[in-house]
Design an enzyme around this catalytic site. Structure first.
Site, PDB file in Angstrom:
ATOM      1  N   LYS A 210       0.845  -1.199   0.000  1.00 10.61           N
ATOM      2  CA  LYS A 210       0.000   0.000   0.000  1.00 10.61           C
ATOM      3  C   LYS A 210       0.883   1.253   0.000  1.00 10.61           C
ATOM      4  O   LYS A 210       0.704   2.150  -0.785  1.00 10.61           O
ATOM      5  CB  LYS A 210      -0.910  -0.046   1.227  1.00 10.61           C
ATOM      6  N   GLU A 216      10.549  -4.856   4.367  1.00  7.21           N
ATOM      7  CA  GLU A 216      10.565  -6.276   3.990  1.00  7.21           C
ATOM      8  C   GLU A 216      10.220  -6.439   2.515  1.00  7.21           C
ATOM      9  O   GLU A 216      10.922  -7.113   1.756  1.00  7.21           O
ATOM     10  CB  GLU A 216       9.559  -7.083   4.821  1.00  7.21           C
ATOM     11  N   GLY A 270      -4.920  -2.222   5.024  1.00  8.32           N
ATOM     12  CA  GLY A 270      -4.147  -3.369   4.524  1.00  8.32           C
ATOM     13  C   GLY A 270      -4.825  -4.705   4.790  1.00  8.32           C
ATOM     14  O   GLY A 270      -5.002  -5.526   3.889  1.00  8.32           O
ATOM     15  N   ARG A 271      -5.255  -4.918   6.030  1.00  7.56           N
ATOM     16  CA  ARG A 271      -5.825  -6.229   6.368  1.00  7.56           C
ATOM     17  C   ARG A 271      -7.246  -6.410   5.840  1.00  7.56           C
ATOM     18  O   ARG A 271      -7.855  -7.454   6.038  1.00  7.56           O
ATOM     19  CB  ARG A 271      -5.765  -6.459   7.883  1.00  7.56           C
ATOM     20  N   GLU A 356      -4.805  -7.218  15.111  1.00  9.97           N
ATOM     21  CA  GLU A 356      -4.304  -5.910  14.690  1.00  9.97           C
ATOM     22  C   GLU A 356      -5.438  -4.872  14.743  1.00  9.97           C
ATOM     23  O   GLU A 356      -5.209  -3.703  14.990  1.00  9.97           O
ATOM     24  CB  GLU A 356      -3.695  -5.986  13.285  1.00  9.97           C
ATOM     25  N   HIS A 387      -4.937 -33.162  17.589  1.00 13.20           N
ATOM     26  CA  HIS A 387      -3.826 -33.934  18.153  1.00 13.20           C
ATOM     27  C   HIS A 387      -2.748 -33.028  18.729  1.00 13.20           C
ATOM     28  O   HIS A 387      -1.636 -33.466  18.958  1.00 13.20           O
ATOM     29  CB  HIS A 387      -3.249 -34.857  17.076  1.00 13.20           C
ATOM     30  N   LYS A 515       9.476  -1.292  14.675  1.00 21.13           N
ATOM     31  CA  LYS A 515      10.043  -0.957  13.355  1.00 21.13           C
ATOM     32  C   LYS A 515      11.075   0.147  13.485  1.00 21.13           C
ATOM     33  O   LYS A 515      12.169   0.063  12.947  1.00 21.13           O
ATOM     34  CB  LYS A 515       8.918  -0.447  12.432  1.00 21.13           C
TER      35      LYS A 515
HETATM   36  C1  G6Q Z   1      -2.689  -4.030   7.810  1.00 19.19           C
HETATM   37  C2  G6Q Z   1      -1.480  -3.342   8.157  1.00 19.19           C
HETATM   38  C3  G6Q Z   1      -0.213  -4.031   7.767  1.00 19.19           C
HETATM   39  C4  G6Q Z   1       0.231  -3.762   6.345  1.00 19.19           C
HETATM   40  C5  G6Q Z   1       1.683  -4.202   6.192  1.00 19.19           C
HETATM   41  C6  G6Q Z   1       2.198  -3.976   4.798  1.00 19.19           C
HETATM   42  O1  G6Q Z   1      -3.782  -3.602   8.010  1.00 19.19           O
HETATM   43  O2  G6Q Z   1      -1.542  -2.041   7.685  1.00 19.19           O
HETATM   44  O3  G6Q Z   1      -0.239  -5.396   7.987  1.00 19.19           O
HETATM   45  O4  G6Q Z   1      -0.598  -4.416   5.443  1.00 19.19           O
HETATM   46  O5  G6Q Z   1       2.474  -3.521   7.108  1.00 19.19           O
HETATM   47  O6  G6Q Z   1       2.122  -2.636   4.461  1.00 19.19           O
HETATM   48  P1  G6Q Z   1       2.248  -2.178   2.985  1.00 19.19           P
HETATM   49  O7  G6Q Z   1       1.153  -2.771   2.202  1.00 19.19           O
HETATM   50  O8  G6Q Z   1       2.184  -0.680   3.011  1.00 19.19           O
HETATM   51  O9  G6Q Z   1       3.580  -2.677   2.490  1.00 19.19           O
END
Ligand code: G6Q
Length: 550
Positions: A210, A216, A270-271, A356, A387, A515
């Site tokens: 996003k 990462e 994002g989620r 989250e 199990h 972070k």
């Molecule tokens: C979700 C969070 C988080 C996000 C990641 C990746 O709701 O915002 O999990 O999706 O940190 O972020 P980017 O999509 O910006 O790389």
């Protein structure tokens, strides 16, 4: 604007529920089932081919009424309308929360800052369709003219867990020669393992971010880019890399042509983004038609959530039950157990969605909350987890409310596998509810021919307290439509919990501190700086690890 007039734990309904919980601690579900033959019917809701049976919960009519009253006092109905209307209910980030717009199949306008968001959403959906069709049909090929059959999603968190879960859930719908891979972790192993399996000429990388600033994702994307350029040269990037982002500038800086970029918007968290172009890998794997069916399923659940009366509203009821145990029984966990191998990533996806969203301690009116918010969500595929952690679910000192997710038909009906699987899940939920008293255990041991001493020695170990809650979420088969319903159901459940707890379910500021600190530690680990600003433990660890890496 969104805060409650009165803290929710001071509300009438809350006090009433505290009182009811005392009574319910002494009430056995077993006896409630014996007394009321209509119980299963009364506490079940169906929608399409989905049935949610919540009768094996520690509730009766009084409790249920008080829970519904809690939702009313918390203003849930109003907030649902605010979300659907595009109001900025994510107050800390001053954003609208419109994952529902991504699957607004009726296409009715939704306005944010006076502008209808639907034309843009439809434009990007069109782009997803065209591109996924082109890849599947071999019209969009790699640099050397070969079909792109290895699709690699590079993203993390919301840009990974949703698409990964959905892609796996719909594996039976994948085009025959397409294979999907996911790289999320910064651990070089994640990249190495995927790159070892794919061929540059047939690989498409989808960089999902996003913000397009996530360390990462960008590090993984750079590594994959180098690998591709080494094999096919710089011009290949345009044919093998696309991006999904809100940040055109950073995408261009990375070297991906903005024409190969799929936009999404800051009103999609994002989620909550697997319905947007973040789901591009899903569309490529299963075809746009199936991707649309998933959106349709989510839309069906959205409509249900928006219009069904609270007592017959699936996400609402699931949220209230979760709050019931969390806030009135002091139960701090919730297990999700899909009895479908293709849904095995659902618990990981839900961990992020729930924890989250609702792992927060500041209320919408800027106060530290005085009650428990998100439970710990965990789980895994049945019967595997029977199990492992089911021992604790049956005989641990605290109850663990469970959601059992059950397709009546498997995509792989082999012999009696699925019937055995179904028998297991039905048995688990019945056993959790009924338990086995010490007397019953003793009688069983006796009937099995054990000596008096053996019976006395073992009867408590063999007993089960029972009265342990579970929800049964049953449907025909895990197809795209049902998956859409299921995921939207959990999104809305999470939303209702957040409204009642009076917290912002749509930010995630708690992931920032670690972070920031990692950025400070990195040069110190690399040996470019002395570690001086840390506590003694962190300092010593940096030095020890540096020693090991020399
Ligand atoms: C979700 C969070 C988080 C996000 C990641 C990746 O709701 O915002 O999990 O999706 O940190 O972020 P980017 O999509 O910006 O790389």
């Amino acid at each position: 604007m969104f805060g409650l007039k009165r803290e929710i734990n001071k509300s009438f309904a809350w006090k009433r529920l505290e009182h009811q919980a005392k009574r319910m601690r002494k009430t056995e579900m077993r006896s409630m089932f014996d007394k009321d033959p209509q119980r299963a019917e009364k506490y079940s809701i169906s929608l399409g081919n989905m049935l949610v049976d919540f009768s094996k919960n520690r509730i009766d009519d009084k409790v249920f009424a008080a829970l519904l009253r809690l939702a009313k006092e918390a203003g849930v109905a109003k907030r649902i309308e605010q979300m659907f209307a595009g109001d900025k209910i994510n107050i800390t980030e001053k954003r609208a929360v419109l994952h529902i717009a991504l699957r607004n199949r009726a296409n009715k306008p939704i306005y944010v800052d006076g502008k209808d968001v639907m034309p843009e959403i439809n434009r990007v959906l069109g782009k997803i369709k065209d591109f996924s069709d082109a890849v599947r049909l071999g019209e969009f090929t790699g640099q050397t003219g070969k079909r792109l059959t290895n699709i690699v999603n590079i993203g993390i968190g919301g840009s990974d867990l949703g698409p990964k879960m959905a892609t796996e859930a719909l594996k039976k719908y994948w085009a025959k020669d397409i294979k999907c891979y996911f790289i999320s972790n910064i651990d070089g192993t994640a990249c190495a393992e995927v790159l070892n399996k794919v061929d540059p000429e047939t690989t498409l990388f989808i960089v999902c971010s996003k913000t397009f600033t996530t360390i990462e994702t960008l590090t993984n994307a750079r590594t994959c880019r180098r690998w591709l350029v080494d094999a096919l040269g710089e011009p290949a990037v345009a044919k093998h890399f696309v991006a999904v982002s809100t940040n055109t500038e950073e995408v261009a800086k990375f070297g991906i042509n903005p024409e190969n970029m799929f936009e999404f918007w800051d009103f999609v968290g994002g989620r909550y983004s697997m319905w947007s172009a973040i789901g591009l890998i899903v569309a490529i794997a299963v075809g746009y038609e199936n991707f649309e069916k998933m959106l349709n399923g989510a839309y069906e659940m959205d409509q249900h959530f928006r219009t069904a009366e609270p007592a017959k509203n699936i996400p609402m009821v699931l949220a209230l039950l979760s709050i019931w145990y969390n806030n009135f029984f002091g139960i701090r966990n919730h297990a999700v157990v899909p009895y479908d191998q293709y849904l095995r990533y659902l618990p990981a996806y839900l961990q992020q969605l729930v924890m989250e969203s609702n792992g927060k301690f500041v209320s919408l009116d800027d106060k530290f909350v005085k009650y428990q918010t998100s439970p710990v969500v965990f789980g895994g595929a049945g019967t595997d987890v029977q199990h492992s952690f089911f021992q604790m679910i049956h005989q641990g000192t605290s109850a663990v409310p469970c959601d059992f997710i059950i397709p009546a038909i498997s995509h792989n009906e082999i012999g009696e596998h699925h019937e055995i699987l179904l028998a297991n899940v039905l048995a688990q939920s019945e056993a959790l509810m009924k338990g086995k008293t010490v007397q019953e255990a003793a009688a069983e041991l006796k009937a099995a021919g054990k000596s008096k001493e053996e019976v006395a020695r073992l009867k408590k170990y063999k007993s089960f307290k029972g009265n342990r809650p579970s929800n049964m979420i049953v449907f025909k088969k895990i197809d795209p439509h049902t998956l859409g319903m299921l995921v939207a159901m959990y999104e809305h459940k999470t939303f209702v919990e957040g409204v009642i707890w009076n917290i912002d379910s749509f930010d995630q500021m708690g992931v920032e501190l670690g972070k920031q600190m990692a950025l400070r530690i990195l040069p110190e680990l690399q040996g470019n700086h002395e570690s001086v600003r840390h506590d003694a433990s962190t300092k010593a660890l940096i030095s020890f690890i540096r020693g090991l890496r020399k």
